[in-house]
Design an enzyme around this catalytic site. Structure first.
Site, PDB file in Angstrom:
ATOM      1  N   ASN A 153      60.551  19.812 -80.613  1.00 25.71           N
ATOM      2  CA  ASN A 153      60.754  20.737 -81.739  1.00 25.71           C
ATOM      3  C   ASN A 153      62.214  21.118 -81.967  1.00 25.71           C
ATOM      4  O   ASN A 153      62.651  21.278 -83.106  1.00 25.71           O
ATOM      5  CB  ASN A 153      59.864  21.977 -81.595  1.00 25.71           C
ATOM      6  CG  ASN A 153      60.200  22.797 -80.378  1.00 25.71           C
ATOM      7  OD1 ASN A 153      60.558  22.263 -79.336  1.00 25.71           O
ATOM      8  ND2 ASN A 153      60.102  24.096 -80.504  1.00 25.71           N
ATOM      9  N   GLY A 229      57.779  22.359 -72.686  1.00 29.15           N
ATOM     10  CA  GLY A 229      56.764  21.611 -73.433  1.00 29.15           C
ATOM     11  C   GLY A 229      55.467  22.391 -73.468  1.00 29.15           C
ATOM     12  O   GLY A 229      55.464  23.623 -73.319  1.00 29.15           O
ATOM     13  N   ALA A 232      49.516  22.550 -71.141  1.00 27.21           N
ATOM     14  CA  ALA A 232      48.713  21.569 -70.395  1.00 27.21           C
ATOM     15  C   ALA A 232      49.633  20.645 -69.586  1.00 27.21           C
ATOM     16  O   ALA A 232      49.355  20.359 -68.404  1.00 27.21           O
ATOM     17  CB  ALA A 232      47.852  20.759 -71.351  1.00 27.21           C
ATOM     18  N   THR A 233      50.741  20.211 -70.189  1.00 29.85           N
ATOM     19  CA  THR A 233      51.681  19.344 -69.456  1.00 29.85           C
ATOM     20  C   THR A 233      52.331  20.134 -68.317  1.00 29.85           C
ATOM     21  O   THR A 233      52.523  19.604 -67.209  1.00 29.85           O
ATOM     22  CB  THR A 233      52.778  18.784 -70.394  1.00 29.85           C
ATOM     23  OG1 THR A 233      52.175  18.358 -71.602  1.00 29.85           O
ATOM     24  CG2 THR A 233      53.528  17.640 -69.768  1.00 29.85           C
ATOM     25  N   GLU A 251      58.844  26.163 -69.133  1.00 30.52           N
ATOM     26  CA  GLU A 251      58.878  26.914 -70.400  1.00 30.52           C
ATOM     27  C   GLU A 251      57.791  26.315 -71.276  1.00 30.52           C
ATOM     28  O   GLU A 251      57.925  25.185 -71.742  1.00 30.52           O
ATOM     29  CB  GLU A 251      60.250  26.766 -71.071  1.00 30.52           C
ATOM     30  CG  GLU A 251      61.413  27.304 -70.264  1.00 30.52           C
ATOM     31  CD  GLU A 251      61.351  28.800 -70.051  1.00 30.52           C
ATOM     32  OE1 GLU A 251      60.638  29.502 -70.811  1.00 30.52           O
ATOM     33  OE2 GLU A 251      61.990  29.277 -69.104  1.00 30.52           O
ATOM     34  N   CYS A 285      58.697  27.548 -80.573  1.00 30.61           N
ATOM     35  CA  CYS A 285      57.789  28.214 -79.626  1.00 30.61           C
ATOM     36  C   CYS A 285      57.811  29.723 -79.803  1.00 30.61           C
ATOM     37  O   CYS A 285      56.913  30.419 -79.355  1.00 30.61           O
ATOM     38  CB  CYS A 285      58.171  27.835 -78.206  1.00 30.61           C
ATOM     39  SG  CYS A 285      59.895  28.169 -77.864  1.00 30.61           S
ATOM     40  N   GLU A 464      65.113  30.867 -67.885  1.00 32.31           N
ATOM     41  CA  GLU A 464      66.335  30.115 -68.133  1.00 32.31           C
ATOM     42  C   GLU A 464      67.398  31.095 -68.639  1.00 32.31           C
ATOM     43  O   GLU A 464      67.135  32.280 -68.778  1.00 32.31           O
ATOM     44  CB  GLU A 464      66.072  29.030 -69.179  1.00 32.31           C
ATOM     45  CG  GLU A 464      65.052  28.003 -68.721  1.00 32.31           C
ATOM     46  CD  GLU A 464      64.879  26.860 -69.719  1.00 32.31           C
ATOM     47  OE1 GLU A 464      64.789  27.137 -70.921  1.00 32.31           O
ATOM     48  OE2 GLU A 464      64.829  25.697 -69.271  1.00 32.31           O
TER      49      GLU A 464
HETATM   50  P1  NAD Z   1      54.553  18.032 -74.405  1.00 32.65           P
HETATM   51  O1  NAD Z   1      54.131  18.851 -73.246  1.00 32.65           O
HETATM   52  O2  NAD Z   1      53.568  17.091 -74.988  1.00 32.65           O
HETATM   53  O3  NAD Z   1      55.829  17.149 -74.055  1.00 32.65           O
HETATM   54  C1  NAD Z   1      57.026  17.715 -73.581  1.00 32.65           C
HETATM   55  C2  NAD Z   1      57.800  16.674 -72.802  1.00 32.65           C
HETATM   56  O4  NAD Z   1      57.069  16.365 -71.617  1.00 32.65           O
HETATM   57  C3  NAD Z   1      57.998  15.356 -73.527  1.00 32.65           C
HETATM   58  O5  NAD Z   1      59.266  14.838 -73.228  1.00 32.65           O
HETATM   59  C4  NAD Z   1      56.911  14.476 -72.928  1.00 32.65           C
HETATM   60  O6  NAD Z   1      57.202  13.107 -72.990  1.00 32.65           O
HETATM   61  C5  NAD Z   1      56.900  14.967 -71.501  1.00 32.65           C
HETATM   62  N1  NAD Z   1      55.651  14.731 -70.752  1.00 32.65           N
HETATM   63  C6  NAD Z   1      54.393  14.622 -71.234  1.00 32.65           C
HETATM   64  N2  NAD Z   1      53.522  14.400 -70.227  1.00 32.65           N
HETATM   65  C7  NAD Z   1      54.244  14.387 -69.085  1.00 32.65           C
HETATM   66  C8  NAD Z   1      53.918  14.211 -67.713  1.00 32.65           C
HETATM   67  N3  NAD Z   1      52.661  14.000 -67.303  1.00 32.65           N
HETATM   68  N4  NAD Z   1      54.908  14.251 -66.801  1.00 32.65           N
HETATM   69  C9  NAD Z   1      56.185  14.488 -67.196  1.00 32.65           C
HETATM   70  N5  NAD Z   1      56.563  14.641 -68.473  1.00 32.65           N
HETATM   71  C10 NAD Z   1      55.593  14.598 -69.410  1.00 32.65           C
HETATM   72  O7  NAD Z   1      55.081  19.066 -75.492  1.00 32.65           O
HETATM   73  P2  NAD Z   1      55.569  18.750 -76.972  1.00 32.65           P
HETATM   74  O8  NAD Z   1      54.372  18.483 -77.821  1.00 32.65           O
HETATM   75  O9  NAD Z   1      56.692  17.786 -76.924  1.00 32.65           O
HETATM   76  O10 NAD Z   1      56.205  20.163 -77.382  1.00 32.65           O
HETATM   77  C11 NAD Z   1      55.496  21.202 -77.970  1.00 32.65           C
HETATM   78  C12 NAD Z   1      55.174  22.273 -76.958  1.00 32.65           C
HETATM   79  O11 NAD Z   1      56.371  22.750 -76.349  1.00 32.65           O
HETATM   80  C13 NAD Z   1      54.522  23.500 -77.575  1.00 32.65           C
HETATM   81  O12 NAD Z   1      53.473  23.914 -76.749  1.00 32.65           O
HETATM   82  C14 NAD Z   1      55.645  24.538 -77.555  1.00 32.65           C
HETATM   83  O13 NAD Z   1      55.208  25.879 -77.529  1.00 32.65           O
HETATM   84  C15 NAD Z   1      56.363  24.171 -76.311  1.00 32.65           C
HETATM   85  N6  NAD Z   1      57.725  24.690 -76.303  1.00 32.65           N
HETATM   86  C16 NAD Z   1      58.016  25.730 -75.457  1.00 32.65           C
HETATM   87  C17 NAD Z   1      59.298  26.290 -75.454  1.00 32.65           C
HETATM   88  C18 NAD Z   1      59.658  27.434 -74.531  1.00 32.65           C
HETATM   89  O14 NAD Z   1      60.840  27.711 -74.379  1.00 32.65           O
HETATM   90  N7  NAD Z   1      58.705  28.094 -73.907  1.00 32.65           N
HETATM   91  C19 NAD Z   1      60.281  25.766 -76.306  1.00 32.65           C
HETATM   92  C20 NAD Z   1      59.932  24.713 -77.156  1.00 32.65           C
HETATM   93  C21 NAD Z   1      58.663  24.179 -77.142  1.00 32.65           C
END
Ligand code: NAD
Length: 483
Positions: A153, A229, A232-233, A251, A285, A464
């Site tokens: 994002n 991310g 769930a991840t 995060e 987020c 962070e």
């Molecule tokens: P995602 O969890 O699908 O992916 C995030 C990253 O993790 C990607 O680079 C992906 O390739 C990697 N990834 C996926 N599975 C993995 C695994 N098993 N092992 C290691 N890496 C893995 O998230 P997304 O769809 O890219 O992002 C959207 C999410 O991120 C939303 O839930 C949003 O709220 C969250 N987000 C949180 C913050 C915060 O600061 N809290 C900031 C931005 C986005």
């Protein structure tokens, strides 16, 4: 700094193809077309990157903070110099309005580098004096090889937010950007080469999360993982790292409340609420997706909010006039639409939006959605409990402070909250009781990089920002000297 059609990994100072020789299609959300190819890296590329980082660590961790400061500042300067190229790349990858890329994403990326390059010059640790017995001091050393994994994002903004403190503290990094938005991370690797960052200090591996990402997380030489991310991840990463006692910073997702009391500064609240609902197509987020309005302001708020949102310009993200560009992918567009259907099934009334936007010409296959406002739902329904992460908000009335606190705190998430009131005592009470890591009062997304950033509950683990990030990326050791 033009972007290439074929992205390469950045390992030990060189740009290289993935060992598998295979690539993933990279789509432009604005047009729906494939415009570049992403390395489909696997554990073999990650192993090369980890080994490169391990090799670079002794020199980088001992070269002194001034050297680290200088090279990081050079990288920041190069990003600033090529700001327009970086902004075009970010908008092409994400579909976000170019104005956002130019004024927020890319400026924040070079600020992150400068902030942590200078912070490390001022970083100090504690001393504890035991009278007539001993002096203790806390020695903080870099951890070694660390992994940084970021989402789509705010691609370069969040990528540098992790990499910068890790490098400043003397670690060597294996990083992976989202496979959905890898282009600015690729440009960053070119900037690092131009800046003369020593080989192996930063390594960027592209590819799928479950393959390349997981290989980083699982590698025994990777001692700490900083991840942003989905929840769930994050859970998966916590499970994989726990048996190895790796340090993790997570995060994760959010479902942030925006609480509006009738005594607020109406104009300021309204302008900000339009932004906090729909900036970056609601894919921040920190966006406030659940809007609670005190009952006797509710109708006035609703009518004015709908009126203003109707005027928002949706479409061509490269136009300076666009308010909402494309959402990030076809799959994400379908997910958001399915939540709008769910909201209707749950009894919600769509006050505005809810539809796909057809943009003629070059952008006709892009992923455009109307900003959507829903009313008539209760705080417990799925629409109000699950993260949609798109341009969709619900509005709900409330009577009392206690009632709205219960609504606001009712989800599994606890990232941020916004409160609008002129009553300072009430603002303070709300700040204490909201179960979130960040509370904004009469503002939204005002960020001071020194402050702790992160969430409670299922929105994450750790913080962070500022010293918190430098503490995360160092290992404290107490040294006790007898006197
Ligand atoms: P995602 O969890 O699908 O992916 C995030 C990253 O993790 C990607 O680079 C992906 O390739 C990697 N990834 C996926 N599975 C993995 C695994 N098993 N092992 C290691 N890496 C893995 O998230 P997304 O769809 O890219 O992002 C959207 C999410 O991120 C939303 O839930 C949003 O709220 C969250 N987000 C949180 C913050 C915060 O600061 N809290 C900031 C931005 C986005």
């Amino acid at each position: 700094m033009k972007f290439d059609q074929q992205i390469r990994n950045y390992i030990y100072g060189e740009l290289e193809a993935p060992i598998s020789g295979t690539y993933i299609d990279n789509y432009s959300p604005a047009t729906g077309e494939v415009y570049s190819k992403i390395p489909d890296s696997d554990e073999r590329d990650v192993l090369r990157a980890v080994k490169a980082a391990e090799r670079a660590f002794p020199v980088w961790s001992n070269c002194g903070v001034k050297k680290r400061f200088r090279v990081m500042m050079r990288i920041a300067d190069i990003i600033e110099q090529y700001l327009e190229d970086f902004a075009q790349a970010e908008t092409t990858d994400t579909g976000k309005p170019i104005t956002l890329s130019r004024t927020i994403d890319i400026p924040r990326s070079h600020s992150n580098l400068r902030f942590f390059a200078t912070a490390i010059l001022h970083f100090a640790s504690e001393a504890h004096h035991m009278e007539r017995q001993a002096i203790n001091y806390t020695m903080r050393r870099p951890i070694g090889v660390v992994g940084c994994i970021s989402p789509w994002n705010l691609p370069l903004y969040l990528f540098t937010w992790k990499i910068a403190p890790a490098l400043a503290a003397g670690n060597c990094v294996v990083a992976k950007p989202s496979e959905i938005t890898p282009m600015t991370a690729y440009l960053l690797s070119k900037a690092c080469i131009e800046a003369g960052l020593p080989a192996g200090v930063l390594n960027i591996v592209h590819g799928y999360g479950q393959k390349a990402g997981q290989a980083i997380v699982e590698h025994p030489l990777v001692k700490a993982v900083s991840f942003t991310g989905g929840t769930a991840t994050g859970k998966r990463i916590a499970t994989l790292t726990a048996p190895h006692f790796k340090k993790v910073s997570l995060e994760l997702g959010g479902k942030n409340p925006n609480v509006i009391f009738a005594d607020c500064d109406f104009e300021k609240m309204m302008t900000t609420t339009v932004r906090s609902s729909f900036a970056n197509q609601g894919q921040i987020c920190l966006c406030g997706s659940r809007i609670f309005v005190e009952k006797h302001l509710y109708e006035l708020f609703r009518d004015e909010f709908v009126k203003r949102v109707k005027k928002m310009v949706i479409g061509n993200p490269y136009s300076d006039k666009t308010d909402l560009g494309a959402v990030v992918s076809k799959e994400h567009k379908e997910k958001i639409l399915s939540y709008i259907e769910l909201a209707k099934e749950e009894g919600g009334e769509i006050l505005y939006g809810g539809e796909v936007v057809e943009v003629a010409g070059k952008y006709e296959n892009g992923y455009y959605l109307q900003p959507t406002i829903i009313e008539g739902l209760n705080h417990q329904c799925k629409t109000n409990q699950e993260e949609i992460f798109g341009p969709v908000v619900t509005i709900m009335p409330f009577d009392t402070e206690e009632e709205v606190l219960a609504y606001a705190n009712s989800t599994q998430y606890g990232l941020s909250a916004t409160v609008w009131t002129q009553n300072i005592s009430r603002a303070q009470r709300m700040a204490e009781k909201l179960e979130v890591g960040i509370v904004w009062i009469n503002t939204w997304l005002t960020r001071d990089l020194r402050t702790p950033f992160g969430g409670m509950k299922n929105s994450g683990l750790g913080r962070e920002g500022g010293w918190e990030a430098l503490r995360f990326f160092t290992e404290p050791k107490n040294v006790c000297i007898h006197v």
